[in-house]
Design an enzyme around this catalytic site. Structure first.
Site, PDB file in Angstrom:
ATOM      1  N   SER A 169       0.795  -1.235   0.000  1.00 50.19           N
ATOM      2  CA  SER A 169       0.000   0.000   0.000  1.00 50.19           C
ATOM      3  C   SER A 169       0.821   1.276   0.000  1.00 50.19           C
ATOM      4  CB  SER A 169      -0.929   0.018   1.207  1.00 50.19           C
ATOM      5  OG  SER A 169      -2.053  -0.762   0.913  1.00 50.19           O
ATOM      6  N   LYS A 211       0.418   3.385  -2.944  1.00 55.13           N
ATOM      7  CA  LYS A 211      -0.751   4.269  -3.100  1.00 55.13           C
ATOM      8  C   LYS A 211      -0.353   5.744  -3.069  1.00 55.13           C
ATOM      9  CE  LYS A 211      -3.849   0.799  -1.079  1.00 55.13           C
ATOM     10  NZ  LYS A 211      -4.505   0.294   0.146  1.00 55.13           N
ATOM     11  N   TYR A 230      -3.607  -2.597 -10.341  1.00 55.83           N
ATOM     12  CA  TYR A 230      -3.509  -2.378  -8.888  1.00 55.83           C
ATOM     13  C   TYR A 230      -2.627  -3.440  -8.219  1.00 55.83           C
ATOM     14  CZ  TYR A 230      -4.888  -2.274  -3.976  1.00 55.83           C
ATOM     15  OH  TYR A 230      -4.863  -2.242  -2.606  1.00 55.83           O
ATOM     16  N   TYR A 272      -4.728   3.296   8.009  1.00 56.86           N
ATOM     17  CA  TYR A 272      -6.068   2.707   8.137  1.00 56.86           C
ATOM     18  C   TYR A 272      -6.716   3.131   9.448  1.00 56.86           C
ATOM     19  CZ  TYR A 272      -3.843   0.088   4.471  1.00 56.86           C
ATOM     20  OH  TYR A 272      -3.152  -0.233   3.351  1.00 56.86           O
ATOM     21  N   VAL A 284       1.048  -3.781   3.831  1.00 58.63           N
ATOM     22  CA  VAL A 284       1.001  -5.097   4.500  1.00 58.63           C
ATOM     23  C   VAL A 284       2.267  -5.929   4.286  1.00 58.63           C
ATOM     24  CG1 VAL A 284      -1.513  -5.377   4.682  1.00 58.63           C
ATOM     25  CG2 VAL A 284      -0.325  -6.173   2.634  1.00 58.63           C
TER      26      VAL A 284
HETATM   27  N1  GLU Z   1      -2.284  -5.263  -2.012  1.00 58.66           N
HETATM   28  C1  GLU Z   1      -2.826  -5.141  -0.702  1.00 58.66           C
HETATM   29  C2  GLU Z   1      -4.327  -5.343  -0.744  1.00 58.66           C
HETATM   30  O1  GLU Z   1      -4.957  -4.781  -1.571  1.00 58.66           O
HETATM   31  C3  GLU Z   1      -2.478  -3.820  -0.122  1.00 58.66           C
HETATM   32  C4  GLU Z   1      -2.951  -3.640   1.285  1.00 58.66           C
HETATM   33  C5  GLU Z   1      -1.943  -2.984   2.180  1.00 58.66           C
HETATM   34  O2  GLU Z   1      -0.748  -2.948   1.917  1.00 58.66           O
HETATM   35  O3  GLU Z   1      -2.343  -2.500   3.225  1.00 58.66           O
HETATM   36  O4  GLU Z   1      -4.879  -6.052   0.024  1.00 58.66           O
END
Ligand code: GLU
Length: 310
Positions: free
Chosen positions: A65, A68, A192, A243, A261
């Site tokens: 993430s 992003k 993505y 989050y 993650v």
């Molecule tokens: N590729 C992961 C997902 O979409 C990213 C989530 C993350 O890194 O928090 O679940």
């Protein structure tokens, strides 16, 4: 301060190496479940051009993430503030992959750093092209930001998430029903998942984040984004970067940061430092357990924590 930075980074890395409680690696993406949880890396790129590292700072990991932030930067470059018609900018207070808010909010995700928001950002970045064009663009952007052409995608991680990303499929399809995803869902998710599977080391990530420490300037000259945009991205990282634990991270660390993650966190101290930390074990909110502790300690010892005067 910079004179002490080496000692602080070395100390923090040693502390984290010896830690007993390390969290647990993400298992919902099978390929990430294989990563050795004993690793820890830290890199600090300073405004005066130094890079100070500790631990496994040159080991590549899945940025997940954290991508992003870079995808959002690209999408804002394409559509500017129109992006905010399709994505909010409020903390979600829910898990990274939550679907509940989307129904109440008519398919408009709370912010660009939860999965739903990032999927809309990817839809914008696709811009009618094939996923490989959008993926090529984000990779080139990272090469330029970090000054390193070796940054690449881990195809095994991308394939693993493609085979297991049922929640993201649900989110994307749900937003397609509200016309907030406009390309074919498979194409959007293809882009993505590959973006999330980019592999970088702490050193590469700290270097890539420098434009956010430098008010939008590229350290090699020229501008990546305007000062206003850089400050806004930092504001979003502070309020939405972790989050439903974003408030806790701001309270404990007091620095804008974005976690993934894969166990990485990129953090920015405006005017001072771009930081990347990595330890694969996650806490209950899905953020790196030792990464958060390390940033807390680093921020405390450098005096960078929470709105300190220069
Ligand atoms: N590729 C992961 C997902 O979409 C990213 C989530 C993350 O890194 O928090 O679940």
């Amino acid at each position: 301060m910079t004179a002490d930075l080496e000692a602080i980074v070395t100390d923090v890395a040693a502390m984290m190496r010896g830690a007993q409680e390390r969290g647990s690696v993400a298992s919902y993406i099978p390929e990430l479940a294989k990563v050795d949880a004993s690793q820890f890396g830290l890199a600090v790129a300073t405004a005066d051009g130094r890079v100070v590292t500790g631990g496994d700072a040159d080991t590549g990991f899945s940025i997940q993430s954290i991508s992003k932030v870079f995808a959002l930067t690209l999408a804002l470059g394409k559509v500017g503030d129109q992006l905010w018609d399709r994505v909010g900018r409020e903390p979600s207070g829910t898990a990274f992959n939550s679907i509940v808010q989307l129904e109440h909010e008519h398919g408009i995700p709370r912010n660009p750093f939860i999965n739903a928001g990032a999927i809309v950002v990817t839809d914008i970045n696709l811009g009618g092209h094939q996923p490989r064009v959008a993926i090529g663009e984000i990779l080139r952007f990272l090469h330029y930001l970090a000054g390193d052409d070796d940054i690449a995608i881990n195809e095994a991680v991308a394939a693993s998430e493609t085979a297991s990303g049922f929640r993201n499929m649900a989110l994307a399809n749900y937003m397609r029903a509200f016309d907030n995803v406009r390309h074919d869902v498979d194409l959007v998710l293809g882009a993505y998942f590959h973006q999330c599977a980019i592999e970088m080391s702490c050193r590469q990530l700290a270097l890539a984040g420098r434009y956010l420490m430098l008010d939008g300037r590229h350290p090699g000259g020229g501008r990546v984004v305007s000062p206003r945009r850089a400050r806004r991205i930092n504001a979003l990282m502070l309020t939405c970067g972790h989050y439903d634990a974003s408030g806790d991270f701001a309270f404990r660390v007091g620095i804008p940061g974005k976690s993934g993650v894969g166990g990485g966190i990129m953090a920015v101290v405006p005017g001072r430092a771009s930081i990347a930390v990595w330890s694969p074990g996650l806490n209950a909110s899905g953020n790196s357990h030792l990464g958060t502790l390390a940033l807390e300690e680093l921020a405390r010892r450098t005096g960078w924590a929470g709105f300190s005067p220069p």
